[in-house]
Design a protein around this motif. Structure first.
Motif, PDB file in Angstrom:
ATOM      1  N   HIS A 169      -4.224   2.427  -0.414  1.00  0.00           N
ATOM      2  CA  HIS A 169      -5.197   1.545   0.219  1.00  0.00           C
ATOM      3  C   HIS A 169      -6.383   1.245  -0.687  1.00  0.00           C
ATOM      4  O   HIS A 169      -6.953   0.155  -0.630  1.00  0.00           O
TER       5      HIS A 169
ATOM      6  N   TRP B 253      -7.053  -2.581  -1.558  1.00  0.00           N
ATOM      7  CA  TRP B 253      -5.799  -3.238  -1.932  1.00  0.00           C
ATOM      8  C   TRP B 253      -5.928  -4.752  -1.984  1.00  0.00           C
ATOM      9  O   TRP B 253      -5.284  -5.407  -2.819  1.00  0.00           O
TER      10      TRP B 253
ATOM     11  N   THR C 136       0.811  -1.218   0.000  1.00  0.00           N
ATOM     12  CA  THR C 136       0.000   0.000   0.000  1.00  0.00           C
ATOM     13  C   THR C 136       0.845   1.269   0.000  1.00  0.00           C
ATOM     14  O   THR C 136       0.545   2.216  -0.720  1.00  0.00           O
TER      15      THR C 136
END
Length: 474
Positions: free
Chosen positions: A58, A316, A52
């Motif tokens: 994210h 993600w 991330t």
């Protein structure tokens, strides 16, 4: 019950060597399992953060068909407005737009295919650590390169452009026919110059070369350094093939071999100008204030954006299911390892308690003759096991906490194994453990359960001893 408990604690000291060996095995098993689980939790956190923070973010927003084939024209239109709507939502920390393209990059006598990535330098630093991956030079400047305004072609120029296209096609067929006859001819002089003049009006070049950041292995293969001028040959959204001189301002290292060999970073506005996609992006990367809530936040953003252009919002774990699968498989592997370790420890408990029962048959028979019931004998053996496991587990807990704190502060240096990555995510050269409630409670509870199960057979055997036969056998 108090008398039984006192007897149980007293019996642990009757054969101290055996008790200490069994207790040491339990303590070592609990302590090492806590440390191993801490390392695995740290590795899982490293994989998630590397995914991330390194490049993904994210949450990401795309055109619904973009990820399938990554076509140039599958963009998020009116990206600034969409980005502003997303950034205004609770739970969103930052949003950064990205645009992708492909080109040939040449320097001196070398050329290589590269991936172009346009980013917003300021916003990207709040979403990922991309600006902090510079190993030489600097990151992209905050301001884009000034570009002269493009001009639409007049009717006469459009007709001339069409004529030039038809002439170029005719010349190509003529050359093919002459090549079949063994003769080779050059293209008519002036055709390329006239075509370039039209291209310059539609997509004029900037007065100064735009800034680019090259991947570390790409720069090494080309022999380019910060300050060098390199040439990009690319095709814009209208199908025109263009070349542009750009200036290397920095070199980055992500730790992912493919990206370090092919990626070339530009300012988002510069790449939009080059590709002819003003105000458009292929990707909006989002950083959540609470990473563990990324999936729920992605669902909220999907509802927020449903009234405009159709867009796909994914967290993600949906974008990188391989990372999630890797973390899950690692945890299953560690769970199997913990089970094996505790199974061995349970075998030690079984052996210890069984030997204790066999050595004390006369004593247990006498206690039953004096009125101790069979359940009382069972409780006595189980209480001995519980007391031994409790004391040893607490020792193991202290050992495990000490190892976890050491691995949190100092870490486990794996640089002598060489640099490596998992699923394209660079693993830190020093692994650090992560302390979690589950990592502490699971080994303790598992050890207690296995120890009590291991003690059931000796306890039942002790309860079935006949007072007369037991005293006679002793």
């Amino acid at each position: 019950m108090n008398a039984i408990a006192r007897i149980a604690f007293r019996n642990l000291g009757r054969n101290r060597r055996r008790t200490l060996i069994t207790g040491a095995g339990i303590a070592l098993g609990v302590g090492m399992c806590i440390a191993v689980l801490g390392i695995m939790e740290g590795l899982s956190a490293e994989l998630i953060n590397g995914t991330t923070d390194g490049q993904l973010g994210h949450i990401q927003v795309h055109h619904p068909d973009y990820l399938g084939r990554r076509q140039l024209l599958k963009t998020v239109s009116e990206a600034p407005a969409v980005s502003q709507r997303i950034a205004s939502q609770a739970g969103v920390e930052a949003v950064s737009g990205r645009l992708y393209g492909w080109a040939y990059l040449s320097f001196r006598q070398r050329a290589v295919g590269v991936q172009l990535l346009g980013v917003e330098p300021g916003a990207e630093g709040r979403v990922t650590r991309l600006p902090r991956q510079i190993v030489a030079g600097n990151f992209l400047p905050p301001a884009a390169t000034p570009w002269p305004a493009s001009h639409q072609l007049s009717a006469a120029q459009q007709a001339h452009d069409k004529a030039l296209t038809e002439q170029a096609i005719a010349n190509a067929f003529d050359q093919l026919e002459r090549l079949d006859g063994g003769k080779e001819t050059a293209a008519p002089a002036g055709l390329a110059a006239q075509t370039q003049a039209i291209v310059e009006q539609i997509a004029p070049s900037p007065s100064q070369p735009p800034a680019v950041v090259l991947g570390s292995k790409l720069a090494s293969n080309l022999g380019a350094r910060p300050g060098d001028l390199v040439t990009l040959l690319y095709e814009n959204a209208q199908g025109a093939q263009l070349s542009l001189m750009v200036k290397v301002v920095g070199i980055s290292r992500t730790g992912t071999d493919l990206l370090d060999r092919t990626r070339t970073l530009l300012h988002l506005a510069d790449l939009q100008q080059m590709l002819g996609l003003p105000g458009q992006v292929h990707e909006l990367a989002i950083r959540a204030r609470q990473p563990q809530q990324a999936q729920a936040l992605a669902g909220q953003l999907q509802q927020l954006l449903k009234d405009g252009q159709p867009l796909a919002v994914q967290d993600w774990s949906a974008l990188r299911p391989d990372i999630l699968a890797l973390i899950t498989s690692n945890r299953m592997l560690m769970g199997s390892l913990v089970f094996i370790v505790f199974l061995i420890a349970g075998s030690g408990v079984l052996n210890t308690m069984l030997m204790s029962v066999l050595e004390r048959q006369k004593e247990l028979s006498m206690m039953k003759a004096l009125g101790l019931s069979a359940p009382g004998v069972t409780a006595l053996v189980l209480l001995e096991t519980l007391a031994l496991t409790l004391l040893a587990s607490l020792t193991g807990l202290l050992l495990g906490l000490g190892l976890i704190l050491y691995l949190q502060q100092v870490g486990w240096d794996i640089r002598h194994f060489g640099e490596f990555s998992l699923s394209g995510v660079e693993v830190a050269p020093v692994l650090r453990a992560r302390l979690t409630a589950g990592g502490l409670l699971i080994p303790l509870l598992a050890m207690w359960v296995i120890s009590l199960l291991a003690a059931l057979h000796p306890a039942i055997r002790a309860a079935r001893i006949s007072p007369a036969l037991g005293m006679r056998a002793a």
